[in-house]
Design a protein around this motif. Structure first.
Motif: not given
Lengths: 113, 110
Positions: A33-34, A46-48, A76-77, A90-91
């Motif tokens: 996860f981000w 944000i995304y997973y 993550l870009t 955070f990741c």
């Protein structure tokens, strides 16, 4: 040591630049996860990713791109950074999505000037 | 969109006092987690509650999951300066991810 590592810890860049935040985990967890953390908003997804080559949008995906070619890495870009993307990122990883607890990295503090 | 609210936002107390932090939602969650976060670090899991009405104790911390699985509370007995931090609740939806509350920032003064 087993764990989840984020790099860099701190980053300053300018608007319009591309920046990539790295995340590496050694547990072989399926899910990664981000999140971004901003005052008053807590952690926002944000995304997973449920597995390598599988990614899904979270609550705030606009302006971000992710990839997951290997289980252990989830970069993550920010393709063209904006000031509103200044935040702490955070990741996290977990064995089985929402069925298992998440383990977090120590975060990347990103400032966009 | 599932939302979690936490109250209070900020809490400053003296060492030895008791306190309760609340986490509320209008949504039902399959489970709920509490995390503590210290400055410069990522959140660290304290507990997961799964069953409606469940109570879990972790030393001086008591966690309760509401009967309807929409809310939770964290009670700290005889708070110590080491309890200082940001307390976050996170609801697991029936899918694959979590929704986090905004957090309660606790300061325990010696």
């Amino acid at each position: 040591d087993a764990g989840i590592t984020q790099s860099p810890r701190y980053k300053i860049t300018e608007t319009g630049r591309q920046v990539t935040l790295m995340c590496h985990q050694t547990w072989s967890h399926s899910y990664m996860f981000w999140y971004r953390q901003d005052l008053g908003h807590g952690l926002r997804l944000i995304y997973y990713s449920a597995a390598a080559d599988i990614t899904d949008k979270g609550e705030v995906p606009d302006g971000y791109v992710v990839s997951r070619s290997k289980t252990e890495n989830f970069p993550l870009t920010l393709e063209s950074a904006t000031r509103s993307q200044t935040s702490v990122y955070f990741c996290a990883s977990s064995e089985e999505g929402a069925k298992q607890p998440q383990h977090f990295g120590d975060g990347t503090r990103l400032s966009i000037l | 969109t599932q939302l979690l609210e936490q109250s209070p936002q900020f809490l400053s107390i003296q060492e030895g006092e008791n306190l309760t932090v609340y986490c509320n939602s209008s949504s039902v969650f399959s489970s709920l987690q509490w995390y503590r976060q210290e400055p410069g670090e990522g959140p660290v899991l304290l507990v997961t509650v799964v069953t409606g009405g469940e109570v879990k104790k972790l030393k001086r911390l008591t966690f309760q999951f509401g009967d309807a699985r929409k809310d939770s509370s964290l009670h700290i007995t005889a708070a110590q300066p080491g309890d200082t931090g940001l307390y976050l609740c996170a609801g697991a939806n029936y899918g694959q991810n979590f929704v986090f509350g905004p957090g309660t920032r606790l300061s325990v003064l010696p």
